[in-house]
Design an enzyme around this catalytic site. Structure first.
Site, mmCIF file in Angstrom:
data_model
loop_
_atom_site.group_PDB
_atom_site.id
_atom_site.type_symbol
_atom_site.label_atom_id
_atom_site.label_comp_id
_atom_site.label_asym_id
_atom_site.label_seq_id
_atom_site.Cartn_x
_atom_site.Cartn_y
_atom_site.Cartn_z
ATOM 1 N N ARG A 296 29.142 25.829 25.518
ATOM 2 C CA ARG A 296 29.415 27.152 26.079
ATOM 3 C C ARG A 296 30.231 27.077 27.363
ATOM 4 O O ARG A 296 31.179 27.857 27.562
ATOM 5 C CB ARG A 296 28.102 27.888 26.338
ATOM 6 C CG ARG A 296 28.253 29.321 26.835
ATOM 7 C CD ARG A 296 28.805 30.238 25.751
ATOM 8 N NE ARG A 296 30.253 30.355 25.750
ATOM 9 C CZ ARG A 296 30.981 30.648 24.680
ATOM 10 N NH1 ARG A 296 30.422 30.825 23.512
ATOM 11 N NH2 ARG A 296 32.290 30.745 24.768
ATOM 12 N N GLU B 77 55.344 43.329 53.845
ATOM 13 C CA GLU B 77 55.246 44.362 52.813
ATOM 14 C C GLU B 77 55.800 45.675 53.354
ATOM 15 O O GLU B 77 55.471 46.084 54.465
ATOM 16 C CB GLU B 77 53.790 44.546 52.404
ATOM 17 C CG GLU B 77 53.554 45.661 51.399
ATOM 18 C CD GLU B 77 52.069 45.921 51.191
ATOM 19 O OE1 GLU B 77 51.476 45.228 50.347
ATOM 20 O OE2 GLU B 77 51.513 46.799 51.883
ATOM 21 N N LYS C 116 50.921 43.000 55.835
ATOM 22 C CA LYS C 116 50.829 44.187 54.998
ATOM 23 C C LYS C 116 50.645 45.426 55.877
ATOM 24 O O LYS C 116 50.611 45.342 57.110
ATOM 25 C CB LYS C 116 49.691 44.023 53.999
ATOM 26 C CG LYS C 116 49.934 42.882 53.019
ATOM 27 C CD LYS C 116 49.006 42.972 51.827
ATOM 28 C CE LYS C 116 49.402 41.965 50.767
ATOM 29 N NZ LYS C 116 48.649 42.162 49.509
ATOM 30 N N ASP D 145 56.579 47.225 47.770
ATOM 31 C CA ASP D 145 55.310 47.591 47.139
ATOM 32 C C ASP D 145 55.348 48.974 46.525
ATOM 33 O O ASP D 145 55.617 49.966 47.217
ATOM 34 C CB ASP D 145 54.184 47.512 48.174
ATOM 35 C CG ASP D 145 52.810 47.681 47.548
ATOM 36 O OD1 ASP D 145 52.557 47.064 46.500
ATOM 37 O OD2 ASP D 145 52.006 48.443 48.107
ATOM 38 N N LYS E 245 44.435 37.791 43.514
ATOM 39 C CA LYS E 245 43.426 38.548 42.754
ATOM 40 C C LYS E 245 42.868 37.643 41.655
ATOM 41 O O LYS E 245 43.157 37.800 40.477
ATOM 42 C CB LYS E 245 44.046 39.818 42.182
ATOM 43 C CG LYS E 245 44.494 40.797 43.266
ATOM 44 C CD LYS E 245 45.181 42.012 42.672
ATOM 45 C CE LYS E 245 45.659 42.957 43.776
ATOM 46 N NZ LYS E 245 46.393 44.117 43.229
#
Length: 284
Positions: free
Chosen positions: A98, A202, A167, A223, A135
């Site tokens: 598994r 960004e 960002k 973005d 991510k």
């Protein structure tokens, strides 16, 4: 990135989770001297990734388990194809089944989805490349980014330590809320680091591009721009830094994005949105 120590450590953690004090079913039912043979079989088409962790799982369970004919990462396969063969103590093979499958099903799913994005931009006149993001599944980032590479994509920064990426919230925290304040804010950041450190910024509006480029950045992340605005943005930047498109990129939009002239298209979905492939272990 995918070092032997990392592979060893991630498999150790997975086995400690799945059989912390042994496999009760195997201990109760499988004689210790029973041998077993099985094949890893694809139930659906895809692209293989995760061979190193597949082999390491069975090696840690029992070094007498032999994994042979394991296809290389990046190999395309059809439903019904045999991707590897196992032989050795039945107890170990059944205990490790598994965990080994979980790894390669997940990683092959990422490689397969990545390859689809790569194929879509390959169908148009573009030099863009598909990149991953941060991510990723906590603790599995190196494996998942390796799977992206196996699928024909490239890796973005591995961690927060690798490069500076300013960002919107970073800029807001610095007080650079107006476009006119961007150049000075970025230059203050540049002054604190060495010349080899990449700085990516960004932006979410065309008006921000010129003051960001004026600061001498390594790259600009455009973005959630429309295709039309991406095309305009690339023309404004005109090769003065790397251009990256990001935000909500899908299979049905990525080819159009690639035609805008951006250098990189980062796609969070290739890791966080990939489905595990159906791969199974069949007795032979």
């Amino acid at each position: 990135m995918l070092t032997p120590k990392l592979v060893t450590d991630v498999v150790e953690r997975a086995l400690a989770e799945d059989c912390p004090w042994g496999d009760a079913t195997v201990a109760a039912s499988i004689p210790t001297d029973l041998d077993f043979q099985a094949n890893l079989v694809a139930r659906e088409p895809g692209l293989f990734a995760g061979g190193a962790v597949f082999g390491e799982t069975f090696h840690q369970i029992d070094p007498d388990i032999h994994v042979t004919n394991l296809v290389p990462d990046g190999t395309a396969f059809s439903a019904g194809d045999v991707l590897a063969s196992l032989s050795g103590p039945a107890a170990g093979i059944l205990t490790g089944e598994r965990v080994a499958l979980n790894f390669i099903q997940r990683l092959s799913g990422i490689a397969t989805l990545t390859s689809l994005f790569v194929a879509h931009i390959g169908s148009v006149d573009s030099q863009a490349r598909i990149a991953d993001t941060r991510k990723t599944t906590p603790g599995l980032r190196a494996l998942e980014k390796h799977a992206v590479s196996a699928g024909g994509g490239i890796n973005h920064r591995f961690s927060l330590s690798d490069a500076i990426m300013l960002k919107d919230n970073h800029l807001a925290a610095l007080g650079a809320t107006a476009d006119s304040e961007l150049t000075e804010a970025i230059q203050r950041v540049k002054a604190t680091v060495g010349h080899t450190t990449s700085i990516i910024v960004e932006v979410d509006r065309l008006e921000q591009i010129e003051p960001v480029v004026a600061a001498g950045v390594t790259g600009i992340l455009l973005d959630n721009f429309s295709v039309e605005d991406l095309r305009t943005g690339v023309q404004v930047i005109n090769g003065r830094c790397t251009t990256e498109a990001s935000g909500g990129v899908q299979l049905d939009t990525v080819a159009d994005i690639a035609t805008t002239g951006v250098d990189v298209i980062s796609v969070g979905a290739i890791t966080h949105g990939a489905s595990s492939l159906d791969l199974g272990l069949d007795a032979s």
